[in-house]
Structures are given as structure tokens and as C-alpha cells.
Design a protein around this motif. Structure first.
Motif, mmCIF file in Angstrom:
data_model
loop_
_atom_site.group_PDB
_atom_site.id
_atom_site.type_symbol
_atom_site.label_atom_id
_atom_site.label_comp_id
_atom_site.label_asym_id
_atom_site.label_seq_id
_atom_site.Cartn_x
_atom_site.Cartn_y
_atom_site.Cartn_z
ATOM 1 N N ARG A 44 29.286 9.948 139.172
ATOM 2 C CA ARG A 44 30.703 10.084 138.866
ATOM 3 C C ARG A 44 31.474 9.800 140.142
ATOM 4 N NH1 ARG A 44 31.783 14.701 134.509
ATOM 5 N NH2 ARG A 44 29.985 14.284 133.217
ATOM 6 N N CYS A 45 32.577 9.165 139.968
ATOM 7 C CA CYS A 45 33.415 8.828 141.107
ATOM 8 C C CYS A 45 34.821 9.354 140.875
ATOM 9 C CB CYS A 45 33.450 7.314 141.307
ATOM 10 S SG CYS A 45 31.842 6.626 141.736
ATOM 11 N N LYS A 46 35.503 9.615 141.971
ATOM 12 C CA LYS A 46 36.889 10.075 141.906
ATOM 13 C C LYS A 46 37.759 9.141 142.729
ATOM 14 C CE LYS A 46 36.102 14.954 141.029
ATOM 15 N NZ LYS A 46 36.461 16.312 141.391
ATOM 16 N N ASP A 47 38.991 9.011 142.293
ATOM 17 C CA ASP A 47 39.926 8.170 143.037
ATOM 18 C C ASP A 47 40.619 8.995 144.114
ATOM 19 O OD1 ASP A 47 41.664 9.723 141.591
ATOM 20 O OD2 ASP A 47 42.584 8.070 140.480
ATOM 21 N N LYS A 51 41.192 12.336 140.563
ATOM 22 C CA LYS A 51 40.862 12.183 139.150
ATOM 23 C C LYS A 51 39.609 11.328 139.013
ATOM 24 C CE LYS A 51 45.555 12.645 137.456
ATOM 25 N NZ LYS A 51 46.603 12.093 136.590
ATOM 26 N N PHE A 52 38.863 11.557 137.923
ATOM 27 C CA PHE A 52 37.660 10.771 137.703
ATOM 28 C C PHE A 52 38.033 9.322 137.435
ATOM 29 C CE2 PHE A 52 35.966 14.997 136.669
ATOM 30 C CZ PHE A 52 34.858 14.993 137.494
ATOM 31 N N ALA A 53 37.272 8.428 138.063
ATOM 32 C CA ALA A 53 37.508 7.000 137.903
ATOM 33 C C ALA A 53 36.162 6.307 137.742
ATOM 34 C CB ALA A 53 38.238 6.452 139.121
ATOM 35 N N LYS A 54 36.211 5.105 137.224
ATOM 36 C CA LYS A 54 35.000 4.324 137.050
ATOM 37 C C LYS A 54 34.496 3.899 138.431
ATOM 38 C CE LYS A 54 33.245 0.398 134.482
ATOM 39 N NZ LYS A 54 33.577 -0.688 133.543
ATOM 40 N N CYS A 55 33.202 4.123 138.684
ATOM 41 C CA CYS A 55 32.630 3.727 139.967
ATOM 42 C C CYS A 55 32.718 2.216 140.103
ATOM 43 C CB CYS A 55 31.176 4.173 140.064
ATOM 44 S SG CYS A 55 30.983 5.962 140.108
ATOM 45 N N THR A 57 35.561 0.742 141.114
ATOM 46 C CA THR A 57 36.965 0.374 141.213
ATOM 47 C C THR A 57 37.433 0.585 142.644
ATOM 48 O OG1 THR A 57 37.640 2.584 140.536
ATOM 49 C CG2 THR A 57 37.486 0.938 138.804
ATOM 50 N N ALA A 60 37.621 4.214 144.690
ATOM 51 C CA ALA A 60 36.787 5.256 144.058
ATOM 52 C C ALA A 60 35.645 5.622 144.986
ATOM 53 C CB ALA A 60 36.252 4.775 142.735
ATOM 54 N N LYS A 61 35.409 6.932 145.119
ATOM 55 C CA LYS A 61 34.325 7.428 145.959
ATOM 56 C C LYS A 61 33.437 8.366 145.137
ATOM 57 C CE LYS A 61 37.028 7.157 150.187
ATOM 58 N NZ LYS A 61 37.565 7.847 151.328
#
Length: 63
Positions: A44-47, A51-55, A57, A60-61
Motif C-alpha cells: 500500500r502506498c500513500k501520497d 491518503k492511500f494512492a496507487k503505488c 503514481t 506515492a511512497k
């Protein structure tokens, strides 16, 4: 000749089988239930805002 080949093949099959059952034995050599492999945790990645973001992008980390 065929009989010798079949005997050699059966001995080779019997010699290889203990290697597969070795992880499912305890210290005394008794058979036990094999432990199940744990599932790999989902990535899972967060921006930048948290907030959760698609890895993959930009920005995103891994969380």
C-alpha cells in the motif's frame, strides 16, 4: 533390461520421497501437520497528503 530399468526407477522414486516429507516432521521424526505459508502482505502506498494512492503514481511512497 526393462526389468532392471523399472527397478532403478522405483528405487530412485523411493529415495527422493523423504526429502519432501522432511519439513512436515517433528524432532522425533513423527509426521505433523505442515504449517501454512503466510500470505504476502499487500503493498500500500500513500501520497503526500497521507491518503492511500496507487503505488507507482508520482509522489506515492510505501506505507
Amino acid at each position: 533390461m526393462l526389468k532392471k530399468l523399472l527397478i532403478a526407477a522405483s528405487l530412485a522414486a523411493l529415495a527422493g520421497s523423504p526429502a519432501f516429507s522432511a519439513p512436515c516432521r517433528d524432532a522425533k521424526g513423527k509426521f505433523i501437520k505442515c504449517p501454512e505459508k503466510a500470505a504476502a502482505p499487500a503493498k500500500r502506498c500513500k501520497d503526500a497528503k497521507g491518503k492511500f494512492a496507487k503505488c507507482g503514481t508520482p509522489g506515492a511512497k510505501p506505507a
